[in-house]
Scaffold this active site. Structure first.
Site, PDB file in Angstrom:
ATOM      1  N   CYS A  80     -10.530  -0.886  -7.036  1.00  0.00           N
ATOM      2  CA  CYS A  80     -10.172   0.391  -6.416  1.00  0.00           C
ATOM      3  C   CYS A  80     -10.220   1.533  -7.444  1.00  0.00           C
ATOM      4  CB  CYS A  80      -8.811   0.280  -5.731  1.00  0.00           C
ATOM      5  SG  CYS A  80      -8.544   1.635  -4.570  1.00  0.00           S
ATOM      6  N   HIS A 168      -9.515  -4.402  -2.150  1.00  0.00           N
ATOM      7  CA  HIS A 168      -8.420  -5.084  -2.867  1.00  0.00           C
ATOM      8  C   HIS A 168      -8.486  -6.600  -2.654  1.00  0.00           C
ATOM      9  CE1 HIS A 168      -6.065  -1.574  -4.143  1.00  0.00           C
ATOM     10  NE2 HIS A 168      -6.644  -0.994  -3.111  1.00  0.00           N
ATOM     11  N   GLU A 170      -6.678  -8.762  -3.963  1.00  0.00           N
ATOM     12  CA  GLU A 170      -5.360  -9.371  -4.168  1.00  0.00           C
ATOM     13  C   GLU A 170      -4.535  -9.466  -2.891  1.00  0.00           C
ATOM     14  OE1 GLU A 170      -6.442  -6.519  -5.277  1.00  0.00           O
ATOM     15  OE2 GLU A 170      -4.928  -4.937  -5.268  1.00  0.00           O
TER      16      GLU A 170
END
Ligand code: XMP
Length: 511
Positions: A80, A168, A170
């Site tokens: 990001c 993202h 994660e």
């Protein structure tokens, strides 16, 4: 044994800790450091990940550390803001997005020739959360994947192990996020995934043996997961030289002091149970302000613990169950200097036991990792799965002043609620549960008699860290039975309510 380490440079994203956790789920040890404090031993890290950020690379306040020791020299992944950083400051262009790009998106045009997207197909769902977009790739940038709204969703730098992704990996909503992190770390950066709970136990025990030698250590047990796992690790390392103290402040759950003490003894710990309930109750007499109650309990605990520590001849260390979230330096939202959350360095005026040397065997672990280490140490699953319980105990669940009678009533109510959750197989679906004794009486009828008795509130929440929480939708039948049991069995209570407030704006505890 040394494990490969991954460095995560934090630019202030709300998801930074998640990156660390996902990496660790791959059995790879990772550390979070603020973007402006790159460790001097950078060569000890096998790969680097740049986190997201609330800032824009285009703004004057853009966070712009010197990456010259990293970029092109080590495998590097920008996420990001990290990706925009690698575009903007290296010859590309970042501009405000035309469309809002928050939430679900799907990868397309995946470049299947490299290792980065190995095993990940077109259509894979990813999670976006950004208001800037990369319009032009940096010098030597090679496009790796797009989404409908974002042409440059993933790229690499030619002839480098530098990668960048706008989405993202994660968050769980990025379906192949973990696979992608694995591709980058294991297949591109050649990190060895050998950091496991069992290896943590072995190495920590070894480390503690060397660090502490034949010294004596004192540790305060609370009945919670962290202090218990810390105690068992230390016990494995130094045996009888670990002196545990478990204080009954008179505000624990029903029978908890006895049963937990018994459990600790069964685990072979050298533990002393100190029943100081009377001392706490006397100090709390007529106090009705929540913060005053907390302060009194904190002060009396320190006095009691200090007394006990003095009884241990020649003790040198104080062990604490501090965990990683307590020590991560956070990047402030204003980009200012980062703040350390805990500090034990102000020695003046501290009680004697606090002047001991500190040992914190769990300070590199997240809570779920502490539980896994606990399982590797064969600690009882019941103990590891216990709900969090506040240090001041029932004192902050009895609204207003505290009396022995109120403690007794709340212990009974709480026991019916918690045992009921266990019997209905709901306990493990709830993050934290408890009962509050309200400072009001209300009218009821029992038989032909009019009553004027106490009202209790039940609270059950789901959460991951207690920072935010939502109330749990417990089945009506369960609430109905629990309410009946409480009113029938606990003398002095004639009304039960269920708390349906989320945090924020409410808190989990009522005081
Ligand atoms: P709140 O009520 O702030 O609680 O939403 C969040 C979490 O923190 C616990 N809590 C405390 N723990 N001492 C503690 O050790 C305290 O004074 C305290 N106050 C709240 C609470 O139980 C929940 O898990």
């Amino acid at each position: 044994m040394q494990h490969d380490k991954v460095l995560i440079l934090d630019f202030g994203s709300q998801y930074t800790q998640l990156i660390a956790r996902r990496v660790r789920e791959l059995n790879i040890y990772s550390e979070i450091h603020p973007f402006n404090k790159i460790p001097s031993n950078i060569d000890d890290y096998k790969a680097v990940i740049l986190s997201g950020s609330p800032f824009s690379v285009r703004g004057n306040e853009a966070l712009h550390p010197d990456l010259s020791k990293i970029r092109g020299k080590k495998p590097l992944l920008g996420v990001c803001y990290g990706a925009q950083y690698l575009a903007h400051f290296f010859g590309g262009n970042v501009a405000p997005s035309n469309t809002r790009e928050y939430g679900r998106a799907h990868l397309s045009k995946i470049n299947e020739h490299g290792l980065f997207f190995k095993g990940i197909s077109n259509g894979s769902q990813v999670w976006m959360s950004h208001s800037d977009t990369i319009q032009i790739l940096p010098e030597n940038g090679v496009l790796l994947a797009s989404t409908d709204a974002v042409e440059n969703a993933a790229f690499k730098i030619k002839d480098e192990t530098t990668y960048a992704i706008q989405f993202h990996p994660e968050v769980y909503h990025s379906k192949d996020g973990k696979k992608l992190l694995e591709n980058f770390l294991v297949h591109i950066a050649h990190v060895t995934p050998d950091w496991t709970p069992a290896s943590f136990v072995e190495e920590t025990v070894d480390f503690l043996k060397k660090k502490i030698g034949d010294d004596k250590v004192v540790l305060g047990l609370s009945g919670g997961v962290d202090s218990t796992v810390a105690a068992v690790l230390l016990h494995k390392a130094i045996g009888e030289n670990l002196y545990c103290v478990f204080v009954n402040n008179g505000l624990l759950r029903k029978n908890e002091f006895k049963s937990v003490l018994h459990q600790y003894e069964g685990m072979g710990l050298n533990v002393k149970g100190v029943d100081a309930s009377r001392r706490f109750m006397e100090a709390l007499s007529l106090q009705d302000d929540p913060e005053t109650k907390r302060k009194i309990i904190g002060r009396v605990f320190i006095e009691v613990f200090d007394d006990e520590a003095h009884r241990i001849e020649n003790v040198k260390w104080l062990a604490q169950g501090t965990i990683y979230p307590d020590v991560i330096e956070s990047v402030s939202a204003t980009g200012g200097p980062s703040a350390t959350i805990k500090s034990h360095h102000n020695v003046g005026g501290l009680p004697d036991f606090m002047k001991l040397k500190i040992v914190e065997p769990l300070k590199t672990l997240f809570k779920d990792e502490v539980r896994r280490v606990g399982a590797a140490l064969e600690i009882d699953a019941d103990l590891l799965g216990r709900h969090p319980f506040p240090g001041p105990g029932l004192a902050i669940r009895i609204l207003g002043d505290i009396t022995e009678e109120k403690v007794r009533i709340l212990q009974e109510v709480d026991a019916i609620f918690i045992n009921g959750l266990k019997e209905a197989n709901l306990y493990n679906k709830v993050w934290q549960a408890g009962a509050m004794l309200l400072p009001i009486n209300s009218v009821g009828v029992m038989g032909d008699e009019r009553t004027y008795e106490k009202c209790v509130a039940l609270r059950a929440v789901e959460s991951t860290d207690g920072m935010t929480a939502d109330w749990v939708n417990l089945p009506y039948e369960f609430l109905q039975k629990t309410s009946n049991d409480i009113i029938n069995q606990v003398k002095g209570v004639n009304r039960v309510v269920y708390d349906i407030s989320s945090k924020p704006p409410a808190t989990i505890e009522w005081e």
